[in-house]
Design a protein around this motif. Structure first.
Motif, PDB file in Angstrom:
ATOM      1  N   SER A 179     -31.428   9.633  -0.731  1.00 36.72           N
ATOM      2  CA  SER A 179     -32.842   9.887  -0.453  1.00 36.72           C
ATOM      3  C   SER A 179     -33.273  11.172  -1.161  1.00 36.72           C
ATOM      4  N   VAL A 180     -34.588  11.388  -1.248  1.00 39.52           N
ATOM      5  CA  VAL A 180     -35.094  12.582  -1.925  1.00 39.52           C
ATOM      6  C   VAL A 180     -34.600  13.842  -1.225  1.00 39.52           C
ATOM      7  N   CYS A 181     -34.796  13.903   0.094  1.00 40.44           N
ATOM      8  CA  CYS A 181     -34.335  15.080   0.834  1.00 40.44           C
ATOM      9  C   CYS A 181     -32.813  15.188   0.786  1.00 40.44           C
ATOM     10  N   GLY A 182     -32.143  14.051   0.800  1.00 42.25           N
ATOM     11  CA  GLY A 182     -30.689  14.065   0.715  1.00 42.25           C
ATOM     12  C   GLY A 182     -30.204  14.680  -0.586  1.00 42.25           C
ATOM     13  N   GLU A 183     -30.860  14.315  -1.679  1.00 44.63           N
ATOM     14  CA  GLU A 183     -30.445  14.841  -2.977  1.00 44.63           C
ATOM     15  C   GLU A 183     -30.709  16.343  -3.085  1.00 44.63           C
ATOM     16  N   ASP A 213     -39.316  21.449  -7.483  1.00 42.59           N
ATOM     17  CA  ASP A 213     -40.635  21.339  -8.105  1.00 42.59           C
ATOM     18  C   ASP A 213     -41.013  19.883  -8.361  1.00 42.59           C
ATOM     19  N   ARG A 214     -40.107  19.129  -8.958  1.00 43.07           N
ATOM     20  CA  ARG A 214     -40.433  17.750  -9.334  1.00 43.07           C
ATOM     21  C   ARG A 214     -40.550  16.823  -8.130  1.00 43.07           C
ATOM     22  N   CYS A 215     -39.824  17.130  -7.059  1.00 43.60           N
ATOM     23  CA  CYS A 215     -39.839  16.252  -5.878  1.00 43.60           C
ATOM     24  C   CYS A 215     -40.926  16.632  -4.879  1.00 43.60           C
ATOM     25  N   TRP A 216     -41.636  17.714  -5.148  1.00 44.27           N
ATOM     26  CA  TRP A 216     -42.666  18.169  -4.223  1.00 44.27           C
ATOM     27  C   TRP A 216     -43.720  17.070  -4.046  1.00 44.27           C
ATOM     28  N   GLY A 217     -44.038  16.769  -2.792  1.00 46.51           N
ATOM     29  CA  GLY A 217     -45.024  15.735  -2.498  1.00 46.51           C
ATOM     30  C   GLY A 217     -44.425  14.377  -2.235  1.00 46.51           C
TER      31      GLY A 217
END
Length: 329
Positions: A179-183, A213-217
């Protein structure tokens, strides 16, 4: 902090965000050589080259110096292309066997960069939930101090991981693998483990900055903060993010709504002294040059040598890791 290091950081930051770079004064010949040495120690030659591309013509380093750096980056690009071929073949092999696998860390994080092919790579990290299946596929794999296994495939080192998070907390309390948060949490945990152990370099910090930065949002800010608290990184996370904000130019809001800056000097000292995974340290460099890896006991001693930093910023991980490594040795 000397002028060469300040200039080096400014150029890396410019390369990281692909933004204009302007130096107070161009370094002399010795200064440029020191900057290139910093880039090798911190494994950010690609970002340094990108940063230099944003300088004005009057501030550019000598042509011969630029050619040497370009050759180093070209070697990185060639290595990455070969590793990509090996990775693709490995994933196909796992698929054919019906074994679930996730690519983690380096080659996954490279996608966040404007020029991913220039990010220096070490090995290929794979998370294999059914770890024994991986060992059946690669019976020649050898165990490592942290419980993973290493195998060489066509000259490329493959690190097979039985756990997604190398943290001594229940894995089901943390975000789902992949997952995004996992990564993002995995990236931060990886930095923390090396910071309190053998050392960590600027490359991993740039990975963290560009990832946030890139995963923000793409996730709820409170979601990542909750994961950080559950992971036991509550003290280390503000230190890490403060370095990313103050030294690498990450926007503070990307660190979470509760983020408050602290003095990042304790972590920056580790980065400067050790470099990429501690290889800039003379003893570590000598071991790597001889082809050696840390034994479980020497890794435990590396954790102990980082006291009291490690006991303050990662008390549970430090004590659990040392006990695990000494017992395993």
């Amino acid at each position: 902090m000397n002028d060469s290091w300040s200039t080096f950081l400014a150029l890396v930051k410019a390369g990281l965000w692909e933004q204009e770079a302007c130096l107070p004064a161009p370094p002399d010949a010795d200064g440029w050589e020191q900057i290139r040495s910093f880039a090798r120690e911190q494994a950010v030659q690609g970002l340094l080259l990108r940063g230099i591309s944003h300088l004005s013509a009057r501030q550019l380093p000598p042509p011969a110096w630029r050619m040497r750096l370009m050759q180093e980056v070209d070697d990185i690009v060639r290595t990455n292309a070969r590793m990509a071929q090996v990775e693709a073949a490995l994933l196909e092999q796992f698929r054919a066997d019906g074994t679930e696998v996730l690519v983690i860390k380096g080659s996954r994080l490279a996608r966040f960069y404007a020029h991913p092919e220039t990010r220096s790579s070490g090995d290929i990290d794979l998370y294999v939930p059914h770890f024994q299946r991986a060992l059946d596929l690669f019976p020649q794999a050898s165990p490592t101090p942290d419980g993973s296994a290493l195998v060489a495939v066509d000259g490329v080192t493959i690190d097979l991981h039985r756990r997604y998070y190398d943290l001594h907390v229940p894995q089901d309390r943390l975000p789902a693998p992949g997952s995004v948060c996992g990564e993002l949490l995995l990236t931060g945990a990886h930095i923390m483990k090396h910071a309190v152990g053998v050392g960590v370099g600027l490359k991993q910090l740039c990975d963290m900055a560009i990832g946030l930065d890139r995963c923000w949002g793409s996730y709820q800010p409170g979601e990542l903060e909750q994961a950080v608290r559950r992971s036991g990184m509550g003290r280390f996370w503000p230190l890490l993010c403060s370095l990313l904000v103050q030294e690498l130019g990450l926007a503070p809001e990307k660190c979470g709504p509760s983020f408050r800056e602290v003095n990042p000097a304790p972590l920056m000292r580790i980065v400067r002294r050790g470099g990429n995974f501690g290889t800039a340290h003379p003893a570590r460099r000598q071991a790597v040059q001889k082809g050696g890896r840390h034994s479980k006991l020497s890794t435990a001693l590396a954790f102990a040598a980082r006291l009291p930093f490690s006991l303050w910023y990662a008390p549970k991980e430090t004590s659990s890791t040392i006990a695990e490594l000494v017992k395993g040795n």
